[in-house]
Design an enzyme around this catalytic site. Structure first.
Site, PDB file in Angstrom:
ATOM      1  N   ARG A   1     111.365  90.696 118.090  1.00 10.83           N
ATOM      2  CA  ARG A   1     110.106  91.033 118.748  1.00 10.83           C
ATOM      3  C   ARG A   1     110.362  91.425 120.201  1.00 10.83           C
ATOM      4  O   ARG A   1     110.347  92.604 120.545  1.00 10.83           O
ATOM      5  CB  ARG A   1     109.141  89.841 118.624  1.00 10.83           C
ATOM      6  CG  ARG A   1     107.704  90.159 118.925  1.00 10.83           C
ATOM      7  CD  ARG A   1     106.763  89.119 118.352  1.00 10.83           C
ATOM      8  NE  ARG A   1     106.963  87.766 118.860  1.00 10.83           N
ATOM      9  CZ  ARG A   1     106.199  86.720 118.508  1.00 10.83           C
ATOM     10  NH1 ARG A   1     105.217  86.895 117.629  1.00 10.83           N
ATOM     11  NH2 ARG A   1     106.430  85.520 118.988  1.00 10.83           N
TER      12      ARG A   1
ATOM     13  N   ARG B   1     105.042  74.254 122.705  1.00  6.92           N
ATOM     14  CA  ARG B   1     103.932  75.198 122.776  1.00  6.92           C
ATOM     15  C   ARG B   1     103.040  74.943 121.556  1.00  6.92           C
ATOM     16  O   ARG B   1     103.298  75.434 120.463  1.00  6.92           O
ATOM     17  CB  ARG B   1     104.479  76.628 122.794  1.00  6.92           C
ATOM     18  CG  ARG B   1     105.569  76.835 123.856  1.00  6.92           C
ATOM     19  CD  ARG B   1     106.037  78.274 123.938  1.00  6.92           C
ATOM     20  NE  ARG B   1     106.615  78.767 122.709  1.00  6.92           N
ATOM     21  CZ  ARG B   1     107.910  78.860 122.450  1.00  6.92           C
ATOM     22  NH1 ARG B   1     108.800  78.463 123.350  1.00  6.92           N
ATOM     23  NH2 ARG B   1     108.343  79.355 121.302  1.00  6.92           N
TER      24      ARG B   1
ATOM     25  N   LYS C   1      95.662  81.495 123.350  1.00 11.92           N
ATOM     26  CA  LYS C   1      95.540  82.945 123.220  1.00 11.92           C
ATOM     27  C   LYS C   1      94.530  83.276 122.124  1.00 11.92           C
ATOM     28  O   LYS C   1      94.106  82.410 121.354  1.00 11.92           O
ATOM     29  CB  LYS C   1      96.895  83.567 122.881  1.00 11.92           C
ATOM     30  CG  LYS C   1      97.465  83.121 121.538  1.00 11.92           C
ATOM     31  CD  LYS C   1      98.815  83.757 121.269  1.00 11.92           C
ATOM     32  CE  LYS C   1      99.378  83.285 119.933  1.00 11.92           C
ATOM     33  NZ  LYS C   1     100.671  83.924 119.620  1.00 11.92           N
TER      34      LYS C   1
ATOM     35  N   CYS D   1      78.273  93.056 102.728  1.00 11.13           N
ATOM     36  CA  CYS D   1      77.769  94.105 103.623  1.00 11.13           C
ATOM     37  C   CYS D   1      78.207  93.811 105.060  1.00 11.13           C
ATOM     38  O   CYS D   1      78.807  92.786 105.358  1.00 11.13           O
ATOM     39  CB  CYS D   1      76.254  94.170 103.540  1.00 11.13           C
ATOM     40  SG  CYS D   1      75.588  94.310 101.867  1.00 11.13           S
ATOM     41  N   MET D   2      77.877  94.697 105.961  1.00  9.30           N
ATOM     42  CA  MET D   2      78.230  94.504 107.359  1.00  9.30           C
ATOM     43  C   MET D   2      77.575  93.255 107.930  1.00  9.30           C
ATOM     44  O   MET D   2      78.197  92.524 108.720  1.00  9.30           O
ATOM     45  CB  MET D   2      77.807  95.729 108.188  1.00  9.30           C
ATOM     46  CG  MET D   2      78.237  95.657 109.644  1.00  9.30           C
ATOM     47  SD  MET D   2      77.721  97.094 110.599  1.00  9.30           S
ATOM     48  CE  MET D   2      78.745  98.379 109.871  1.00  9.30           C
ATOM     49  N   ASP D   3      76.325  92.980 107.534  1.00  6.95           N
ATOM     50  CA  ASP D   3      75.556  91.902 108.148  1.00  6.95           C
ATOM     51  C   ASP D   3      75.105  90.822 107.169  1.00  6.95           C
ATOM     52  O   ASP D   3      74.555  89.802 107.593  1.00  6.95           O
ATOM     53  CB  ASP D   3      74.293  92.475 108.812  1.00  6.95           C
ATOM     54  CG  ASP D   3      74.584  93.740 109.584  1.00  6.95           C
ATOM     55  OD1 ASP D   3      75.369  93.663 110.548  1.00  6.95           O
ATOM     56  OD2 ASP D   3      74.061  94.813 109.204  1.00  6.95           O
TER      57      ASP D   3
ATOM     58  N   TYR E   1      76.003  97.312  97.610  1.00  2.29           N
ATOM     59  CA  TYR E   1      76.540  98.667  97.576  1.00  2.29           C
ATOM     60  C   TYR E   1      77.427  98.887  96.354  1.00  2.29           C
ATOM     61  O   TYR E   1      78.191  98.010  95.955  1.00  2.29           O
ATOM     62  CB  TYR E   1      77.352  98.949  98.841  1.00  2.29           C
ATOM     63  CG  TYR E   1      76.531  99.031 100.095  1.00  2.29           C
ATOM     64  CD1 TYR E   1      75.675 100.100 100.314  1.00  2.29           C
ATOM     65  CD2 TYR E   1      76.623  98.037 101.066  1.00  2.29           C
ATOM     66  CE1 TYR E   1      74.918 100.183 101.474  1.00  2.29           C
ATOM     67  CE2 TYR E   1      75.874  98.108 102.231  1.00  2.29           C
ATOM     68  CZ  TYR E   1      75.023  99.184 102.430  1.00  2.29           C
ATOM     69  OH  TYR E   1      74.269  99.261 103.570  1.00  2.29           O
TER      70      TYR E   1
ATOM     71  N   HIS F   1     111.635  81.995 120.091  1.00  5.63           N
ATOM     72  CA  HIS F   1     110.584  81.694 119.109  1.00  5.63           C
ATOM     73  C   HIS F   1     111.193  81.791 117.719  1.00  5.63           C
ATOM     74  O   HIS F   1     111.892  82.757 117.408  1.00  5.63           O
ATOM     75  CB  HIS F   1     109.426  82.683 119.247  1.00  5.63           C
ATOM     76  CG  HIS F   1     108.194  82.272 118.498  1.00  5.63           C
ATOM     77  ND1 HIS F   1     107.354  81.291 118.959  1.00  5.63           N
ATOM     78  CD2 HIS F   1     107.670  82.699 117.332  1.00  5.63           C
ATOM     79  CE1 HIS F   1     106.353  81.125 118.110  1.00  5.63           C
ATOM     80  NE2 HIS F   1     106.528  81.964 117.100  1.00  5.63           N
TER      81      HIS F   1
END
Length: 375
Positions: free
Chosen positions: A143, A226, A40, A317-319, A271, A173
């Site tokens: 859950r 699992r 998953k 920063c973002m990038d 920033y 679980h």
């Protein structure tokens, strides 16, 4: 999301590590125990299809996912092994599950009633074909799942008179299988055993073992293990419990310096101008940021440059993000964010501890903009 294939920043995935982690864990199990690889969340960030291929080569018998779309991805890629969706799926997709031979968790009676309506509404439905289901038992996670013997008796009665479902399994679980304190674990074990013993007909698969259970509570492995986070080489408990077998982390994250500059005293970085350089400091820029999953709150964490620790300075920063170098080094020099470099190593666990979270979140958190490269 577009993958940054033309940027020298990537998550390197070690195929052999995944393969050997599975094999090493299989050696702990009883001979009749089946292993389902949990792929998953895009294989915990490692790439679901690639991980599933490796896991099949290692000898797993099936796969676990959380979403119907994750199951369909495997089927569309040609995987014919059993697939179990551990999360709850809307009942209106029952016919799709049936057609694709996908097993699904059931946590309440009304789901069966609604699913049967959709199955019988389809003209092509044949009473000779049944949807495989696994009954989820909530023994302490809070859950999903049935909680009492009365609820199970009610669903068993319903299934006795239904021609639409095959009750293939029952599972729970554990919330604390990775903890030194085993009190709740044993309470859940006792409740699960009691509820299953009370069932009139026992399904083929009675399962409760995730990675942590199979590592530290082997006698509770049941018919299926699992196998999740351990398959990717990470300790389910973080550092709380020592591993009984050797696991090798499969993911490392690397980039390169794209600019190196010498700063004057008082010059600021990033920033908010939260970092002021000292005279003559060397600052390097890395082409990775929070849009890639390299979290903004990692300011102050270190990375490895030529085997030496270098601190992330200024806000991420973002990038991009910036690091304080120990000396001038060439543009294009490799930088390791997670993984080994010479005699030092930065683990996903170290990053998790810096962020006050768990290693699961770190590897799952890298976005698709960061290419996965397999070796």
């Amino acid at each position: 999301m577009v993958s940054g294939k033309h940027r020298n920043t990537y998550a390197l995935i070690d195929r052999n590590a995944i393969f050997n982690n599975i094999k090493n864990q299989m050696n702990l199990l009883e001979h009749d125990t089946e292993v389902y690889a949990v792929v998953k969340a895009d294989g915990y960030g490692h790439g679901a299809l690639e991980v599933a291929t490796i896991a099949r080569e290692a000898g797993v018998q099936g796969f676990c996912v959380a979403l119907i779309d994750e199951a369909l991805e495997l089927r569309q890629a040609g995987f014919k092994e059993p697939i179990l969706i551990m999360g709850l799926v809307e009942a209106k997709y029952a016919k799709l599950l049936l057609d694709q031979r996908i097993s699904v968790a059931v946590g309440y009676l009304k789901w069966l009633e609604e699913a049967e309506f959709y199955l019988k509404r389809e003209k092509s439905f044949s009473e000779n074909r049944k949807l495989d289901i696994h009954l989820a038992i909530d023994t302490g996670m809070g859950r999903v799942g049935f909680r009492t013997s009365a609820e199970l008796a009610e669903v068993e009665s319903y299934l006795t008179h239904s021609t639409s479902f095959n009750c293939q399994g029952v599972f729970t679980h554990f919330a604390t299988a990775d903890s030194k304190d085993t009190k709740q674990f044993h309470q859940q074990v006792e409740k699960f055993q009691k509820l299953v013993e009370g069932m009139t007909v026992k399904p083929t698969y009675i399962h409760s073992a995730n990675s942590a259970t199979s590592l530290w509570h082997q006698k509770y492995q049941k018919r299926i293990v699992r196998l999740g986070i351990a398959m990717y080489g990470l300790n389910p408990s973080g550092r709380e419990l020592d591993l009984p077998i050797k696991l090798k982390p499969a993911m490392s994250v690397e980039t390169t310096l794209v600019q190196v500059k010498q700063m004057s005293a008082g010059e600021t970085v990033s920033y908010g101008a939260t970092y002021k350089a000292k005279e003559g400091e060397w600052i390097g820029t890395l082409p990775i940021g929070y849009a890639d999953g390299w979290r903004r709150s990692l300011q102050g964490q270190t990375v490895l440059v030529e085997g030496e620790r270098c601190e992330i300075v200024g806000r991420i920063c973002m990038d991009q993000c910036m690091i304080r170098l120990n000396k001038e080094v060439p543009i294009g020099t490799k930088v390791v964010l997670i993984g080994k470099d010479q005699n030092d190593e930065i683990s996903a666990q170290e990053i998790a501890e810096y962020l006050d979270t768990i290693n699961y979140e770190i590897v799952c958190g890298f976005t698709q903009r960061l290419p996965r490269v397999y070796c």
